[in-house]
Design a protein around this motif. Structure first.
Motif, short mmCIF file in Angstrom:
data_model
loop_
_atom_site.label_atom_id
_atom_site.label_comp_id
_atom_site.label_asym_id
_atom_site.label_seq_id
_atom_site.Cartn_x
_atom_site.Cartn_y
_atom_site.Cartn_z
N GLY A 14 3.95 0.98 -7.62
CA GLY A 14 3.41 2.17 -7.17
C GLY A 14 2.53 1.54 -6.02
N GLY A 15 2.21 2.47 -5.03
CA GLY A 15 1.46 2.23 -3.88
C GLY A 15 -0.16 1.47 -4.52
N ASP A 16 -0.37 0.37 -4.08
CA ASP A 16 -1.54 -0.43 -4.47
C ASP A 16 -2.26 -1.13 -3.42
OD1 ASP A 16 -3.55 -1.32 -6.05
OD2 ASP A 16 -2.10 -1.75 -7.60
N ASN A 17 -3.45 -1.81 -3.28
CA ASN A 17 -4.26 -2.31 -2.32
C ASN A 17 -3.40 -3.49 -1.75
OD1 ASN A 17 -5.24 -4.07 -4.24
ND2 ASN A 17 -6.92 -2.67 -4.66
N CYS B 194 -3.94 2.23 -12.65
CA CYS B 194 -3.31 1.64 -11.45
C CYS B 194 -2.32 0.95 -11.64
CB CYS B 194 -4.59 0.50 -11.16
SG CYS B 194 -6.19 1.31 -10.55
N ASP C 31 5.14 4.50 -10.82
CA ASP C 31 4.45 5.78 -10.49
C ASP C 31 3.30 5.76 -11.26
OD1 ASP C 31 5.33 6.61 -7.80
OD2 ASP C 31 7.20 7.10 -8.88
N ASP D 100 9.09 8.59 -7.22
CA ASP D 100 10.23 7.51 -6.37
C ASP D 100 11.70 7.39 -7.09
OD1 ASP D 100 8.04 7.05 -4.53
OD2 ASP D 100 7.32 5.29 -5.80
N THR E 66 9.70 2.38 -1.04
CA THR E 66 10.83 2.91 -1.75
C THR E 66 11.90 3.35 -0.76
OG1 THR E 66 9.37 4.51 -2.82
CG2 THR E 66 11.59 5.29 -2.69
N PRO F 57 0.67 -1.27 -0.15
CA PRO F 57 0.05 -0.04 -0.01
C PRO F 57 1.03 1.33 0.01
CG PRO F 57 -1.05 -1.59 1.71
CD PRO F 57 0.41 -2.14 1.32
N VAL F 58 0.14 2.40 -0.31
CA VAL F 58 0.93 3.83 -0.32
C VAL F 58 1.39 4.10 1.22
CG1 VAL F 58 0.53 6.24 -0.58
CG2 VAL F 58 -0.45 4.40 -2.16
N GLY F 59 2.59 4.50 1.14
CA GLY F 59 3.15 4.84 2.49
C GLY F 59 3.59 3.81 3.66
N SER F 60 3.69 2.55 3.15
CA SER F 60 4.26 1.39 3.60
C SER F 60 5.59 1.42 4.01
CB SER F 60 3.73 -0.04 3.10
OG SER F 60 3.98 -0.36 1.80
#
Length: 231
Positions: free
Chosen positions: A127-130, A93, A64, A70, A42, A36-39
């Motif tokens: 990129g950040g994903d679920n 996505c 991205d 990134d 990078t 996920p985003v922010g985990s």
């Protein structure tokens, strides 16, 4: 999809999934990092590059949606020479470029091998994903999924293909657990229930050697790869 360099050989992907180069040598091991985003994906890539760059020939591909942020961060941090870091703009996505249409990532990988190779290791950051994000096995040989304790200690229990099937699950930002009320023992137990024997690494990248469990896992995968078996 857009690369940050010209596409010069659009039809050379035919044997990308093959572990052996045309000259008979073993190609670089490709490891995908999703989450996920922010985990902290990078930050994990940066830490792995710093930990391994003195003994391995490494390159990185970042994904991205509409930016190259990134890749630019990794270049500013000088984790590798800039020519070893490539960026892909997915335009959609992130999972589309790592699982559904992998051509732009394959182009970036093959350009890196051609221009700065021979390489030992290529890290591909989604990129950040679920929690459903997974990589095509035509693109990577093994995959890491990164979550963080600040998102809640119920994340391993929620599952999803990223958590349950990744070759390594990384639970990042453990230093924040006391501040967000996260129970690391609960996270470990839930991860084990969902993953069985698949490994889990707990990391705090604010610590000097916080990436060590992941770096050790990566070098183990590379040893297996060089011996002739997929990681």
């Amino acid at each position: 999809m857009h690369l940050d360099h010209a596409v010069t050989m659009p039809d050379r992907h035919t044997h990308s999934a093959e572990p052996v180069r045309p000259d008979g040598s073993r190609r670089a091991l490709r490891i995908g990092l999703g989450g996920p985003v922010g985990s902290g994906k990078t930050a994990a890539v940066a830490a792995l590059c710093r930990a391994l760059r003195d003994r391995l020939s490494i390159a990185v591909v970042t994904n991205d949606i509409y930016t190259r942020e990134d890749a630019e961060f990794l270049r500013r941090e000088a984790v590798l020479p800039p020519e070893r870091i490539a960026a892909v703009e997915t335009g959609a996505c992130p999972h589309t470029a790592i699982r559904d249409d992998i051509s732009a990532n394959l182009e970036a990988v093959e350009d890196l091998e051609a221009t700065v190779g021979p390489l030992d290791l290529i890290l591909l950051e989604s990129g950040g994903d679920n929690l459903t994000a997974t990589f095509s096995r035509g693109l990577v040989d093994t995959q890491i999924f990164v979550i963080d304790v600040a998102s809640g200690d119920d994340i391993p229990r929620k599952g999803g293909p990223g958590i349950t099937t990744a070759d390594l699950l990384v639970v990042n930002k453990t230093d924040l657990a006391p501040y967000v009320g996260a129970d690391l023992d609960t996270m470990a137990a839930d991860a084990q229930r969902g993953r069985g024997d698949l490994p889990v690494a707990f990391t705090s990248l604010t610590q000097a050697d916080g990436i060590r469990p992941v770096a050790d896992w990566v070098t183990g995968c590379l040893t297996t790869w060089r011996a002739g078996s997929a990681a």
